[in-house]
Design an enzyme around this catalytic site. Structure first.
Site, PDB file in Angstrom:
ATOM      1  N   LYS A 110      34.249  50.096  50.154  1.00 45.08           N
ATOM      2  CA  LYS A 110      34.877  50.184  48.824  1.00 45.08           C
ATOM      3  C   LYS A 110      34.553  51.490  48.121  1.00 45.08           C
ATOM      4  O   LYS A 110      35.393  52.048  47.427  1.00 45.08           O
ATOM      5  CB  LYS A 110      34.432  49.013  47.947  1.00 45.08           C
ATOM      6  CG  LYS A 110      35.197  47.747  48.231  1.00 45.08           C
ATOM      7  CD  LYS A 110      34.940  46.740  47.147  1.00 45.08           C
ATOM      8  CE  LYS A 110      35.455  45.376  47.544  1.00 45.08           C
ATOM      9  NZ  LYS A 110      34.845  44.316  46.764  1.00 45.08           N
ATOM     10  N   LYS A 190      40.641  44.118  59.826  1.00 50.41           N
ATOM     11  CA  LYS A 190      40.766  42.805  59.178  1.00 50.41           C
ATOM     12  C   LYS A 190      42.046  42.710  58.343  1.00 50.41           C
ATOM     13  O   LYS A 190      42.425  43.690  57.699  1.00 50.41           O
ATOM     14  CB  LYS A 190      39.532  42.652  58.282  1.00 50.41           C
ATOM     15  CG  LYS A 190      39.413  41.403  57.521  1.00 50.41           C
ATOM     16  CD  LYS A 190      38.249  41.498  56.554  1.00 50.41           C
ATOM     17  CE  LYS A 190      38.563  42.314  55.327  1.00 50.41           C
ATOM     18  NZ  LYS A 190      37.692  42.185  54.195  1.00 50.41           N
ATOM     19  N   LYS A 193      44.250  41.759  51.612  1.00 49.04           N
ATOM     20  CA  LYS A 193      45.279  41.704  50.584  1.00 49.04           C
ATOM     21  C   LYS A 193      45.476  43.045  49.884  1.00 49.04           C
ATOM     22  O   LYS A 193      46.455  43.235  49.185  1.00 49.04           O
ATOM     23  CB  LYS A 193      45.057  40.559  49.586  1.00 49.04           C
ATOM     24  CG  LYS A 193      43.654  40.366  49.031  1.00 49.04           C
ATOM     25  CD  LYS A 193      43.677  39.143  48.131  1.00 49.04           C
ATOM     26  CE  LYS A 193      42.455  38.483  47.715  1.00 49.04           C
ATOM     27  NZ  LYS A 193      41.213  38.301  47.930  1.00 49.04           N
TER      28      LYS A 193
HETATM   29  P1  TYM Z   1      37.889  37.674  48.989  1.00 53.94           P
HETATM   30  O1  TYM Z   1      38.655  37.421  47.737  1.00 53.94           O
HETATM   31  O2  TYM Z   1      37.945  39.038  49.582  1.00 53.94           O
HETATM   32  O3  TYM Z   1      38.304  36.670  50.118  1.00 53.94           O
HETATM   33  C1  TYM Z   1      38.322  35.282  49.887  1.00 53.94           C
HETATM   34  C2  TYM Z   1      37.911  34.522  51.128  1.00 53.94           C
HETATM   35  O4  TYM Z   1      38.789  34.839  52.223  1.00 53.94           O
HETATM   36  C3  TYM Z   1      38.036  35.271  53.343  1.00 53.94           C
HETATM   37  N1  TYM Z   1      38.814  36.278  54.068  1.00 53.94           N
HETATM   38  C4  TYM Z   1      39.158  36.184  55.351  1.00 53.94           C
HETATM   39  N2  TYM Z   1      38.925  35.236  56.269  1.00 53.94           N
HETATM   40  C5  TYM Z   1      39.432  35.425  57.509  1.00 53.94           C
HETATM   41  N3  TYM Z   1      40.171  36.515  57.860  1.00 53.94           N
HETATM   42  C6  TYM Z   1      40.435  37.498  56.958  1.00 53.94           C
HETATM   43  N4  TYM Z   1      41.162  38.542  57.303  1.00 53.94           N
HETATM   44  C7  TYM Z   1      39.917  37.347  55.641  1.00 53.94           C
HETATM   45  N5  TYM Z   1      39.993  38.105  54.515  1.00 53.94           N
HETATM   46  C8  TYM Z   1      39.313  37.434  53.561  1.00 53.94           C
HETATM   47  C9  TYM Z   1      36.759  35.839  52.758  1.00 53.94           C
HETATM   48  O5  TYM Z   1      35.717  35.860  53.711  1.00 53.94           O
HETATM   49  C10 TYM Z   1      36.492  34.893  51.617  1.00 53.94           C
HETATM   50  O6  TYM Z   1      35.841  33.736  52.060  1.00 53.94           O
HETATM   51  N6  TYM Z   1      33.203  38.243  47.414  1.00 53.94           N
HETATM   52  C11 TYM Z   1      34.174  37.259  47.752  1.00 53.94           C
HETATM   53  C12 TYM Z   1      34.452  36.272  46.649  1.00 53.94           C
HETATM   54  C13 TYM Z   1      33.251  35.595  46.086  1.00 53.94           C
HETATM   55  C14 TYM Z   1      32.529  34.520  46.659  1.00 53.94           C
HETATM   56  C15 TYM Z   1      31.492  34.210  45.738  1.00 53.94           C
HETATM   57  C16 TYM Z   1      32.680  33.805  47.849  1.00 53.94           C
HETATM   58  C17 TYM Z   1      32.647  35.900  44.901  1.00 53.94           C
HETATM   59  N7  TYM Z   1      31.593  35.056  44.684  1.00 53.94           N
HETATM   60  C18 TYM Z   1      30.566  33.195  45.999  1.00 53.94           C
HETATM   61  C19 TYM Z   1      31.737  32.792  48.095  1.00 53.94           C
HETATM   62  C20 TYM Z   1      30.715  32.491  47.202  1.00 53.94           C
HETATM   63  C21 TYM Z   1      35.482  37.969  48.108  1.00 53.94           C
HETATM   64  O7  TYM Z   1      35.713  39.068  47.714  1.00 53.94           O
HETATM   65  O8  TYM Z   1      36.364  37.238  48.805  1.00 53.94           O
END
Ligand code: TYM
Length: 325
Positions: A110, A190, A193
Site C-alpha cells: 500500500k 490476488k 477490488k
Molecule cells: P478486505 O476488505 O481487503 O477483504 C475482506 C475479506 O476478503 C478476503 N479476501 C480474499 N479472499 C480470497 N481471495 C481473495 N482474492 C481475497 N481478497 C480479499 C480478505 O482476506 C478478507 O477476509 N483488513 C481487512 C478488514 C478487517 C478485518 C478486521 C478482518 C478490518 N478489521 C478484523 C478481520 C478481522 C481487509 O482489508 O479486508
C-alpha cells in the site's frame, strides 16, 4: 465461540471476498456469536470520496445481508459507530513495535501504491483492536489477512504480559479452497477490488458481465484442463473458482472436463456463476429499496456491539492505569 470479521466498504465485493470470508461467515453464524463489521475507519487510510462514503458503507451492509448474513443471528455494524475501536487502537499502538508494522506485506504494497500516511502503517493495530475488543476467539478471513491476525495475536500476548491477563488470544481461520482467489487478468496476482473491473467478478455482476469477464480471463499455453498452480496459474484459478461454487473437489472437476477445451471450461464456469450469484443479485435489489430497514439493523448491531465494547474498555483502562468515569 465468539467470531469477528470485517470487510472494507470501498470497492466492489467480489467472489474472492465471498470465498475467503463471507462464505465462512454464513457457515459460522448458526452456532456462534458472530460480529460482522463494515470497517469504515480502515477504508479511509487510502484515497476515497467523502461525498459518497456513507452510501458505500450502507451498500456493504446490504451486501452482507444479500449474501446471506442473518441479522437475527449475527451482529452487523459499522466500525466507526463504536468509538471504543479507536480508543483501543491508540492503547495498543503503545505496545506495538514499529518494526513489526514495517514488515507487514500489505503495508509494503500500500505504501508503494498510495501516498504514505501513518494510517496505512497503523492499519493492523486498528484491526487488532477490532478483534481484541470483543475477546474474539476465531477470525475467519482470506489468506491475505493471516499476517495481520498473527500480529493481533502477538499484540494480545504482549499486552497480557505487561498488564496482566486481559485479552483472549484469537485464532485465524482460513479455508483450504478459496482462501486466495486470483485475478482474472493476471492469475499470479490476488483478485482485488482496487484493480480494474475486468480482473474480478463482483457478487452482483449481471449474467452478461460474468460471461464476458470469464471469456476474457487469461489462460495458459497447452490444452489440458489440469490443476497446476505453477505452470497453469490461469486454469488452476478457474478450477478453484469452479470448485468453490460447485462444492465439488478439483479432481472431480478435472475428470468431468477431461476431454473438454478451455472454452468449454469457461462456458460451464460462467453458467455456474450466473446460477449461483443470481439470488444475491435479486436480494440486493430488493434490499436497496429498504434503506430504513438496513439502517435499523446497523443501529441495533452497533448498540449490541457497544455494550460489549464498553465493558471491555472499562477493564482495559483499569489495567493500563487510566481513569474510568
Ligand atoms: P478486505 O476488505 O481487503 O477483504 C475482506 C475479506 O476478503 C478476503 N479476501 C480474499 N479472499 C480470497 N481471495 C481473495 N482474492 C481475497 N481478497 C480479499 C480478505 O482476506 C478478507 O477476509 N483488513 C481487512 C478488514 C478487517 C478485518 C478486521 C478482518 C478490518 N478489521 C478484523 C478481520 C478481522 C481487509 O482489508 O479486508
Amino acid at each position: 465461540m465468539r467470531i469477528f470479521s470485517g470487510i472494507q466498504p470501498t470497492g466492489n465485493i467480489h467472489i474472492g471476498n465471498y470465498s475467503g470470508a463471507i462464505k465462512q461467515w454464513i457457515d459460522l453464524q448458526d452456532k456462534n456469536e458472530c460480529l460482522f463489521c463494515v470497517v469504515d475507519l480502515h477504508a479511509i487510510t487510502t484515497p476515497y470520496d467523502p461525498e459518497t462514503f456513507q452510501k458505500m458503507c450502507m451498500e456493504k451492509a446490504i451486501v452482507y445481508l444479500a449474501a446471506g448474513i442473518d441479522p437475527e443471528k449475527a451482529i452487523i455494524f459499522l466500525q466507526s459507530s463504536v468509538k471504543e475501536h479507536s480508543e483501543l487502537c491508540w492503547l495498543l499502538n503503545t505496545v506495538t513495535p514499529l518494526g513489526e508494522l514495517y514488515r507487514m506485506t500489505q503495508y509494503k504494497e500500500k505504501s508503494q501504491k498510495h501516498k504514505e500516511n501513518a494510517g496505512i502503517l497503523n492499519y493492523p493495530v486498528l484491526m487488532a483492536a477490532d478483534i481484541l475488543l470483543y475477546d474474539t476467539e476465531v477470525v475467519p478471513v482470506g489468506e491475505d489477512q493471516k499476517q495481520h491476525v498473527e500480529l493481533a495475536k502477538d499484540i494480545a500476548r504482549r499486552f497480557n504480559s505487561y498488564f496482566g491477563e486481559t485479552f483472549t488470544v484469537p485464532k485465524v481461520q482460513i479455508l483450504k479452497t478459496g482462501a486466495r482467489v486470483m485475478s482474472l487478468s493476471d492469475p499470479t496476482k490476488k483478485m482485488s477490488k482496487s484493480d480494474d473491473e475486468d480482473s474480478y467478478i463482483s457478487l452482483f455482476d449481471s449474467p452478461e458481465k460474468i460471461r464476458k469477464k470469464i471469456s476474457r480471463a487469461v489462460t495458459d499455453t497447452g490444452k489440458e484442463i489440469k490443476y497446476d498452480k505453477k505452470n497453469k496459474p490461469g486454469i488452476s484459478n478457474l478450477l478453484s473458482i469452479y470448485s468453490i461454487f460447485s462444492e465439488k473437489k478439483i479432481e472431480e472437476i478435472e475428470k468431468e472436463m477431461k476431454d473438454k477445451s478451455y472454452k468449454d471450461l469457461k462456458d460451464d464456469l460462467a453458467s455456474l456463476l450466473t446460477e449461483k450469484l443470481e439470488p444475491f443479485r435479486r436480494k440486493k435489489e430488493e434490499l436497496s429499496k429498504r434503506e430504513i430497514y438496513v439502517q435499523e439493523i446497523l443501529k441495533k448491531g452497533a448498540e449490541r456491539a457497544r455494550v460489549m465494547a464498553e465493558e471491555k474498555m472499562e477493564e482495559v483502562r483499569k489495567k493500563v492505569g487510566l481513569q474510568n468515569n
